[in-house]
Scaffold this motif. Structure first.
Motif, PDB file in Angstrom:
ATOM      1  N   LEU A  13       0.831  -1.215   0.000  1.00  0.00           N
ATOM      2  CA  LEU A  13       0.000   0.000   0.000  1.00  0.00           C
ATOM      3  C   LEU A  13       0.862   1.261   0.000  1.00  0.00           C
ATOM      4  CD1 LEU A  13      -2.706  -1.023   2.644  1.00  0.00           C
ATOM      5  CD2 LEU A  13      -2.995  -0.851   0.158  1.00  0.00           C
ATOM      6  N   PHE A  14       2.022   1.160   0.630  1.00  0.00           N
ATOM      7  CA  PHE A  14       2.875   2.342   0.768  1.00  0.00           C
ATOM      8  C   PHE A  14       4.298   1.983   0.326  1.00  0.00           C
ATOM      9  CE2 PHE A  14      -0.503   2.512   3.936  1.00  0.00           C
ATOM     10  CZ  PHE A  14      -1.093   3.728   3.638  1.00  0.00           C
ATOM     11  N   PRO A  15       4.519   1.937  -0.972  1.00  0.00           N
ATOM     12  CA  PRO A  15       5.840   1.509  -1.467  1.00  0.00           C
ATOM     13  C   PRO A  15       6.973   2.431  -1.022  1.00  0.00           C
ATOM     14  CG  PRO A  15       4.450   2.370  -3.256  1.00  0.00           C
ATOM     15  CD  PRO A  15       3.573   2.214  -2.066  1.00  0.00           C
ATOM     16  N   GLU A  16       6.636   3.624  -0.588  1.00  0.00           N
ATOM     17  CA  GLU A  16       7.694   4.528  -0.119  1.00  0.00           C
ATOM     18  C   GLU A  16       8.191   4.136   1.270  1.00  0.00           C
ATOM     19  OE1 GLU A  16       4.660   5.427  -0.896  1.00  0.00           O
ATOM     20  OE2 GLU A  16       4.679   6.814  -2.594  1.00  0.00           O
ATOM     21  N   PHE A  17       7.454   3.263   1.939  1.00  0.00           N
ATOM     22  CA  PHE A  17       7.861   2.916   3.304  1.00  0.00           C
ATOM     23  C   PHE A  17       8.996   1.907   3.286  1.00  0.00           C
ATOM     24  CE2 PHE A  17       7.887   0.305   7.113  1.00  0.00           C
ATOM     25  CZ  PHE A  17       8.020   1.294   8.072  1.00  0.00           C
ATOM     26  N   SER A  18       9.913   2.098   4.198  1.00  0.00           N
ATOM     27  CA  SER A  18      10.960   1.113   4.464  1.00  0.00           C
ATOM     28  C   SER A  18      11.353   1.286   5.921  1.00  0.00           C
ATOM     29  CB  SER A  18      12.177   1.361   3.566  1.00  0.00           C
ATOM     30  OG  SER A  18      12.748   2.616   3.877  1.00  0.00           O
ATOM     31  N   VAL A  19      12.013   0.305   6.455  1.00  0.00           N
ATOM     32  CA  VAL A  19      12.454   0.406   7.840  1.00  0.00           C
ATOM     33  C   VAL A  19      13.365   1.623   8.018  1.00  0.00           C
ATOM     34  CG1 VAL A  19      13.869  -0.739   9.593  1.00  0.00           C
ATOM     35  CG2 VAL A  19      12.197  -2.057   8.285  1.00  0.00           C
ATOM     36  N   GLU A  20      14.143   1.896   6.999  1.00  0.00           N
ATOM     37  CA  GLU A  20      15.075   3.031   7.078  1.00  0.00           C
ATOM     38  C   GLU A  20      14.336   4.367   7.146  1.00  0.00           C
ATOM     39  OE1 GLU A  20      15.273   0.569   4.857  1.00  0.00           O
ATOM     40  OE2 GLU A  20      16.986  -0.497   5.712  1.00  0.00           O
ATOM     41  N   LEU A  21      13.095   4.373   6.666  1.00  0.00           N
ATOM     42  CA  LEU A  21      12.340   5.632   6.671  1.00  0.00           C
ATOM     43  C   LEU A  21      12.107   6.148   8.096  1.00  0.00           C
ATOM     44  CD1 LEU A  21      10.801   7.702   4.877  1.00  0.00           C
ATOM     45  CD2 LEU A  21       8.751   6.296   5.202  1.00  0.00           C
ATOM     46  N   ARG A  22      12.059   5.213   9.056  1.00  0.00           N
ATOM     47  CA  ARG A  22      11.850   5.640  10.448  1.00  0.00           C
ATOM     48  C   ARG A  22      12.951   6.601  10.891  1.00  0.00           C
ATOM     49  NH1 ARG A  22      11.440  -0.614  12.302  1.00  0.00           N
ATOM     50  NH2 ARG A  22       9.299  -1.058  11.714  1.00  0.00           N
ATOM     51  N   GLU A  23      14.165   6.247  10.584  1.00  0.00           N
ATOM     52  CA  GLU A  23      15.271   7.112  10.983  1.00  0.00           C
ATOM     53  C   GLU A  23      15.253   8.407  10.171  1.00  0.00           C
ATOM     54  OE1 GLU A  23      17.080   7.221  13.409  1.00  0.00           O
ATOM     55  OE2 GLU A  23      18.719   8.575  12.873  1.00  0.00           O
ATOM     56  N   SER A  24      14.806   8.305   8.921  1.00  0.00           N
ATOM     57  CA  SER A  24      14.720   9.526   8.109  1.00  0.00           C
ATOM     58  C   SER A  24      13.728  10.499   8.733  1.00  0.00           C
ATOM     59  CB  SER A  24      14.288   9.169   6.682  1.00  0.00           C
ATOM     60  OG  SER A  24      15.220   8.300   6.079  1.00  0.00           O
TER      61      SER A  24
END
Lengths: 463, 562
Positions: free
Chosen positions: B297-308
């Motif tokens: 649903l949210f291809p922009e999401f990744s685990v690394e996005l949390r830190e971003s």
């Protein structure tokens, strides 16, 4: 007098990399459940059955009559019975005969018996290590109540790491075999957080910390008693003060030096010739851990499933105990006969009782916080996952209990459970630990739901 | 007219669990009984006069325990280390009842914590006595030649005050025993090590002890206590050498000298670090680590996005409030993002981005300020949908300090609705909690209007014009104090809040709690009122807010023993 109820003891957290051996860093972060009285349970398990009525050697284990027992009769008329070794503790004993393991054993009498002992649950079936208990064992169940959720019970095995049937007494959940420690030394190190530092170094650490604590305690007391502090501040400082006191108890709650030395001396704990010694050391550690409130529950398996230990008794090294239990020099049904096998089996039974007595001696060596000894606060259990040598039956397994869990058990007697199921014994142990159902009534439903509920008749006070 | 308006407002809010308060009226400051907001009805309205409340001395614990952040910073500064040492990472996390983790009156020492302290103290003492250079740093940069002077110097830094004669004598005894336990070290290092072990486990190190007392309503703190309040307020750490010296000679009690210290400390990087800690806790930054979305649903999401997400917020606060010397107004209105390639994708920014963060001016009117950042929006969302209710609750609690009552115990799930009748999430929430429903009291007047403003941002914080194929409606209004103000979307709502006393009072209140290391007390109203008023009128920077608070009379005093 230490207020034990306020203590929080901890298990190892790992990952703390500091230069010194640290007692506290290895204590658990789980708060022990709030209990009104501390009670302790240790279950020892032996294999291969005993020499008793219904087997091939007649009755050589139990006292001659059910009902009340006394030291006098145990030393007198019943002096030849294996349990006579326990005569010193007659009034604190509760013998439960003929306890049935309820579920079928189609593949291997050993493999499919042990998982039932403390779970009263069926198993997945299979020989060797394939048979897995389908439920949690009573030691884990009680650990939640007595230690608090998250702290595992102590789980020992005096035996080899790998075997046809390895440790199978303790189950943390359905089909989840609990890991069993083989090395008393490792257990001791983990429980105390001690490094391999020499004893003198450890003594100096304890002394140094005491020097610091003496100063800190005085400062805390002065602050707490300062009239300018609010009630809430006083409460917080008092909690701090209690924490310091608790840790001091922990620091001074040492395993007696001779026992620590003996624990440290066993460097190859899986060997045959040290098996009994390993069992004794584990008993030392369990009693000490109970006394220090490091844990409230322990199990110990002696020998692997079909225990092949060659016990050394009175200087004589016996044949494989499993051979003895088959009466032949074989693990199967064909082999050269062992002529005096029944006598040797009875000798092992008696030896097992001397091991069990070691635990009772250890528990009795610590004073209880409530009067009497630690044994009075505990229930120590010895059991066997089979009834007799031949025919390896499991409808008359023996249960030897000592201690009353602080007055919960009717001790000083022999009870014939009349081949009723083991779940009722486990319910009795749970109740003896002061654990009750939510409505306050006795627990009667541990184990498989298909089993008849209840407790061992006459075992519990007031039930 | 004013009476009629108040009556209507009161009637509306009675439904909010029986409380008779305006949204911002809980503490009697701007939005409450002394509020300055103009009436919303026009006509013959009467401009209310703000009642100036007295500024009362601080009440509270005489022995708040150091928070783990404070412990860590103190250990760093005590040993003269350039960075924190990380020992507190093994401590059991603290739980406090207020917004910030430094509410010292809630912090206790359990057996577990005591073990942690003992462990950490021994390690710190070991590090501080590895060699003469390390010991010199622990002594404050100069190593006294005399052992007694060394013990006094270590004690003054650890206790943040001069030792008493009795304390000095006890520690000298320990000093003498040091070589017994640390025979491989020189006698001096061994003695200092044992002394430091004791100092770092002492309640006078672990607590900020304030024993000044008196009969009057206001009791002035002594110079050392004042130095501690100031350093733990601004730096979350111990006083440095200069501040301790000003306490030792009493000059800190002089207002001008005190202000000079404040000026010096506000310019120190440790104040910047505190500003970051404050906002991280206020914005629940630690929870970003738990955000998860379906990459289908949210291809922009990744685990690394949390830190971003966290990095953007940290960089934004640094640029706006620390380096940029802005205040809450700028934090809510600055039209800039600090993005790497992951965040740029969520924001739909044109151009090429990589793993390096870069400032991007936001010019399309869709974003700006802290509350349109992905961190806030994604944290306050479900795994698939935006979450106007939690976004609204956050704004009420954290930005406006509106006195929302606790939610009912049994909150039923939001009905899915008839699949044949498409509706937006806003429509479904309104039907369930809006006017005429059992949730009307709190939701329709306070929570929903604040949350609906952010409906242009989906569960990950991406911009959207439609919800369930229907147009998004992000228009609403909120009663700030006594004035209803309208807005369309999150940017506009932040603009409105940036110009309202309720926001500035709330921001001042949070800072007061943080600086004092305690929860809010009703006696804080007067000081909050003054600082909030000035923050709005004078466009105060964060550092100005801090200065105003720490130079106030309440900060320098505590309530007397009447």
């Amino acid at each position: 007098m230490i207020d034990w109820s306020r203590r929080k003891f901890l298990k190892g957290i790992g990952g703390v990399t500091l230069a010194l051996p640290l007692f506290e860093s290895l204590l658990s972060r789980e708060a022990r459940a709030q209990v009104t009285r501390h009670r302790f349970l240790m279950v020892m398990r032996a294999g291969n059955g005993i020499v008793q009525e219904g087997g091939d050697g007649g009755e050589r284990f139990w006292p001659s009559a059910t009902g009340a027992i006394s030291a006098a009769t145990m030393r007198g008329a019943d002096a030849t019975r294996a349990t006579s070794v326990l005569a010193d503790y007659a009034e604190k004993l509760l013998f439960i005969k003929k306890v049935r393991l309820p579920f079928a054993r189609n593949s291997c009498g050993h493999s499919e018996a042990i998982p039932q002992v403390l779970t009263a649950q069926n198993h997945t079936g299979g020989s060797g290590n394939a048979a897995l208990a389908l439920g949690r064992s009573v030691d884990w169940h009680l650990s939640d109540a007595l230690n608090g959720p998250g702290q595992a019970p102590l789980c020992f095995m005096a035996g080899p790491t790998s075997a046809y049937i390895t440790n199978a007494l303790s189950w943390s959940g359905p089909q989840q075999r609990a890991a069993a420690d083989r090395s008393p030394r490792t257990v001791f190190m983990r429980l105390t957080g001690l490094s391999t530092a020499p004893a003198e170094v450890q003594r100096l650490i304890a002394e140094r910390r005491k020097s610091v604590n003496d100063l800190v305690r005085g400062q805390l007391t002065t602050l707490k008693n300062d009239p300018r502090m609010s009630t809430k501040d006083k409460q917080r400082l008092d909690q701090h003060l209690t924490a310091v006191r608790d840790m001091e108890v922990q620091m001074t709650c040492d395993l007696p030096m001779d026992q620590a030395t003996a624990v440290n001396a066993i460097t190859a704990p899986e060997g045959n010739d040290v098996r009994a010694d390993v069992a004794r050391r584990f008993m030392d550690l369990a009693a000490w851990a109970f006394n220090c409130r490091l844990n409230h529950v322990a199990t110990m398996q002696i020998g692997h499933g079909n225990d092949a230990t060659q016990y050394i008794i009175d200087g004589q090294k016996l044949p494989s105990f499993h051979f003895i239990s088959h009466r032949i020099y074989s693990d199967g049904s064909e082999g050269e006969a062992i002529p005096d096998a029944v006598d040797l089996h009875a000798k092992v039974d008696k030896f097992q009782m001397t091991l069990f007595k070691h635990l009772l001696d250890r528990l009795s060596s610590y004073p209880s916080a409530y009067g009497g000894t630690l044994l009075d606060d505990s229930v120590a259990v010895w059991t066997n996952d089979l009834g007799s040598g031949p025919p390896h039956d499991a409808s008359n397994t023996p249960w030897v209990l000592a201690g009353s869990g602080g007055g919960q058990l009717n001790t000083g007697r022999v009870i014939d459970h009349n081949r009723k199921n083991v779940n009722q014994v486990l319910n009795t142990l749970i109740n003896a630990m002061g654990v009750r159902k939510g409505d306050g009534s006795p627990v009667d439903d541990f184990g498989d739901a298909s089993l008849a509920k209840g407790n061992v008749t006459g075992a519990l006070v007031g039930v | 007219m004013r009476l009629a308006m108040l009556s209507a407002l009161t009637g509306l809010l009675v439904a909010c669990e029986g409380r008779v308060v305006a949204p911002g009226g809980g503490d009697g400051t701007a939005a409450g009984i002394g509020g300055t907001g103009a009436g919303a009805g026009g006509g013959d309205e009467i401009t209310p006069v703000e009642v100036i409340l007295p500024e009362l001395p601080f009440a509270g614990s005489r022995a708040p325990r150091l928070s783990h952040v404070e412990y860590e910073n103190t250990a760093r500064d005590l040993l003269g280390s350039a960075t924190t040492l990380g020992l507190s990472s093994a401590f059991t996390p603290d739980t406090t009842s207020s917004t910030f983790t430094n509410n010292g009156a809630d912090l206790v020492v359990t057996a577990t914590q005591w073990g942690d302290y003992q462990t950490a103290a021994e390690e710190l003492a070991r590090r501080a006595t590895l060699n003469t250079a390390a010991l010199t740093a622990a002594a404050g940069g100069t190593l006294p030649a005399d052992d007694a002077a060394l013990v006094a110097a270590l004690g003054r830094r650890a206790f943040r005050r001069a030792l008493t004669n009795e304390e000095q004598a006890s520690l000298m005894t320990l000093f003498g025993r040091g070589p017994t336990y640390y025979s491989t070290q020189t006698a001096r290092l061994a003695g200092a090590r044992l002394v430091l072990e004791a100092l770092l486990q002492s309640p006078h190190f672990l607590y900020r002890v304030e024993l000044s007392s008196g009969a009057g309503p206001n009791v002035s703190l002594n110079a050392y206590e004042l130095a501690n309040r100031l350093s733990y307020g601004l730096w979350q750490s111990m006083p440095d050498t200069a501040l301790l010296a000003a306490a030792a000679d009493g000059s800190l009690l002089d207002a001008a000298a005190y202000s000079a210290q404040v000026t010096r400390m506000l310019g120190d990087a440790r104040t910047g670090a505190s500003i970051q800690v404050f906002h991280a806790q206020l914005l629940d930054q630690a929870k970003y680590a738990d955000i998860t979305r379906s990459t289908t649903l949210f291809p922009e999401f990744s685990v690394e996005l949390r830190e971003s997400m966290r990095q953007e917020q940290v960089r934004f606060i640094d640029a706006v409030a620390i380096a940029g010397n802005g205040g809450i107004r700028q934090l809510l209105t600055e039209k800039a993002a600090y993005v790497d390639r992951r965040l740029a994708a969520v924001y739909g920014l044109p151009g090429t981005f990589n793993d390096t963060y870069q400032r991007v001016a936001l010019t399309d009117g869709k974003r700006g300020g802290l509350l349109t950042q992905v961190g806030f929006l994604a944290l306050n969302a479900s795994s698939t949908e935006s979450d106007p209710i939690h976004r609204g609750v956050f704004v009420n609690h954290k930005v406006l300090c509106a006195p929302l009552p606790a939610p009912p115990n049994m909150v039923p799930p939001l009905p899915r609705g008839d699949p044949n009748v498409p509706k937006t999430l806003r429509q479904r929430i309104t039907e369930f909690t809006g006017a005429g429903t059992c949730g009307a009291g709190c939701h329709s007047t306070m929570i929903n209007p604040a949350g609906f403003a952010f409906e242009h941002y989906d569960a990950l914080g991406r911009w959207r014009d439609t919800d369930n194929n229907l147009p998004v409606d992000a228009r609403d209004s909120y009663v700030f104090g006594r004035e209803r103000k309208s807005y369309n979307g999150g940017v506009e709502m932040q603009n409105v809040m940036a110009e309202d006393r309720m926001t500035h009072d709330c921001y001042a209140r949070h800072w007061l709690e943080f600086l004092a290391g305690r929860g809010y007390a009703p006696s804080d109203k007067g000081l909050i009122q003054r600082v909030g008023k000035s923050s709005l009128a004078d466009d105060l920077a964060v550092r100005d807010v801090l200065r105003t608070l720490v130079e106030s009379e309440p900060f320098k005093t505590r309530a007397g023993d009447m």
